[in-house]
Design a protein around this motif. Structure first.
Motif, PDB file in Angstrom:
ATOM      1  N   MET A  22     -37.174  63.554 -20.073  1.00 39.79           N
ATOM      2  CA  MET A  22     -38.396  63.573 -19.319  1.00 39.79           C
ATOM      3  C   MET A  22     -37.997  62.698 -18.054  1.00 39.79           C
ATOM      4  SD  MET A  22     -41.969  62.140 -20.306  1.00 39.79           S
ATOM      5  CE  MET A  22     -43.471  62.591 -19.431  1.00 39.79           C
ATOM      6  N   VAL A  24     -39.914  60.561 -15.210  1.00 46.65           N
ATOM      7  CA  VAL A  24     -41.194  60.019 -14.576  1.00 46.65           C
ATOM      8  C   VAL A  24     -41.021  59.418 -13.483  1.00 46.65           C
ATOM      9  CG1 VAL A  24     -42.916  58.327 -15.110  1.00 46.65           C
ATOM     10  CG2 VAL A  24     -41.693  59.475 -17.094  1.00 46.65           C
ATOM     11  N   LEU A  48     -49.125  53.424 -16.148  1.00 48.80           N
ATOM     12  CA  LEU A  48     -48.201  53.629 -17.283  1.00 48.80           C
ATOM     13  C   LEU A  48     -48.776  53.044 -18.626  1.00 48.80           C
ATOM     14  CD1 LEU A  48     -45.230  54.512 -18.162  1.00 48.80           C
ATOM     15  CD2 LEU A  48     -44.474  52.160 -17.722  1.00 48.80           C
ATOM     16  N   ILE A  52     -49.060  55.848 -21.945  1.00 47.85           N
ATOM     17  CA  ILE A  52     -47.763  55.973 -22.840  1.00 47.85           C
ATOM     18  C   ILE A  52     -47.656  56.808 -23.742  1.00 47.85           C
ATOM     19  CG2 ILE A  52     -48.491  54.084 -24.421  1.00 47.85           C
ATOM     20  CD1 ILE A  52     -45.687  52.667 -23.355  1.00 47.85           C
ATOM     21  N   GLU A  54     -48.060  59.949 -23.355  1.00 54.06           N
ATOM     22  CA  GLU A  54     -47.530  61.005 -22.533  1.00 54.06           C
ATOM     23  C   GLU A  54     -45.979  61.037 -22.755  1.00 54.06           C
ATOM     24  OE1 GLU A  54     -49.306  61.856 -18.858  1.00 54.06           O
ATOM     25  OE2 GLU A  54     -50.982  60.854 -19.425  1.00 54.06           O
ATOM     26  N   ILE A  55     -45.268  59.966 -23.030  1.00 56.34           N
ATOM     27  CA  ILE A  55     -43.798  59.697 -23.021  1.00 56.34           C
ATOM     28  C   ILE A  55     -43.230  59.905 -24.456  1.00 56.34           C
ATOM     29  CG2 ILE A  55     -42.140  58.079 -22.388  1.00 56.34           C
ATOM     30  CD1 ILE A  55     -44.015  57.036 -20.594  1.00 56.34           C
ATOM     31  N   VAL A  61     -35.825  58.981 -21.441  1.00 57.45           N
ATOM     32  CA  VAL A  61     -36.771  59.267 -20.468  1.00 57.45           C
ATOM     33  C   VAL A  61     -36.389  58.386 -19.098  1.00 57.45           C
ATOM     34  CG1 VAL A  61     -39.070  58.534 -19.656  1.00 57.45           C
ATOM     35  CG2 VAL A  61     -38.674  59.323 -22.244  1.00 57.45           C
ATOM     36  N   PHE A  63     -36.837  56.776 -15.388  1.00 58.59           N
ATOM     37  CA  PHE A  63     -37.932  56.458 -14.511  1.00 58.59           C
ATOM     38  C   PHE A  63     -37.211  55.919 -13.183  1.00 58.59           C
ATOM     39  CE2 PHE A  63     -39.267  55.018 -18.715  1.00 58.59           C
ATOM     40  CZ  PHE A  63     -40.583  55.261 -18.916  1.00 58.59           C
ATOM     41  N   LEU A  78     -40.575  49.676 -22.181  1.00 55.31           N
ATOM     42  CA  LEU A  78     -40.340  51.120 -22.973  1.00 55.31           C
ATOM     43  C   LEU A  78     -38.993  50.809 -23.947  1.00 55.31           C
ATOM     44  CD1 LEU A  78     -42.593  52.077 -21.255  1.00 55.31           C
ATOM     45  CD2 LEU A  78     -41.826  54.130 -22.133  1.00 55.31           C
ATOM     46  N   TYR A  83     -38.250  52.956 -27.122  1.00 48.95           N
ATOM     47  CA  TYR A  83     -38.133  54.132 -26.569  1.00 48.95           C
ATOM     48  C   TYR A  83     -36.602  54.348 -25.764  1.00 48.95           C
ATOM     49  CZ  TYR A  83     -43.130  55.411 -26.363  1.00 48.95           C
ATOM     50  OH  TYR A  83     -44.437  55.682 -26.640  1.00 48.95           O
ATOM     51  N   ALA A  85     -35.553  54.599 -22.760  1.00 47.66           N
ATOM     52  CA  ALA A  85     -35.811  54.521 -21.290  1.00 47.66           C
ATOM     53  C   ALA A  85     -34.669  54.209 -20.468  1.00 47.66           C
ATOM     54  CB  ALA A  85     -36.917  53.514 -21.259  1.00 47.66           C
TER      55      ALA A  85
END
Length: 99
Positions: A22, A24, A48, A52, A54-55, A61, A63, A78, A83, A85
């Motif tokens: 994903m 973002v 955010l 959250i 939606e993540i 992910v 960013f 995150l 996560y 991230a």
């Protein structure tokens, strides 16, 4: 806690071709509408916490933001929550022209 990973924009462009992540865009909605990385989802940094859900938890992910600092803060937060991230440093390469 996951380890925070930071990468350059060039590395991000290479990795983003995999299609399993994903992306973002943390910039404000006007900047996103003006131009954004293909496939990126707009979640302004200020939204955010409330968005959250939606993540995805079990996918990488990425960013990115205007200069890189918001991406770093978001990815760190995150990662602390478990996560996968990744912060893209340096920011989106095209500047946002807001009138």
């Amino acid at each position: 806690m996951m380890k925070l990973e930071t990468i350059s924009w060039h590395e991000f462009e290479i990795r983003s071709r995999r299609g399993k992540e994903m992306i973002v865009d943390l910039r404000d909605a006007r900047c996103y509408q003006q131009d954004h990385f293909p496939g990126a989802v707009s979640i302004p940094y200020e939204e955010l916490e409330e968005r959250i859900g939606e993540i995805p938890f079990y996918r990488p992910v990425y960013f990115y933001c205007e200069r890189g600092s918001s991406a770093l803060m978001a990815a760190r937060r995150l990662c602390e929550m478990g996560y996968m991230a990744i912060a893209v440093l340096g920011g989106y390469p095209k500047s946002c022209e807001i009138e």
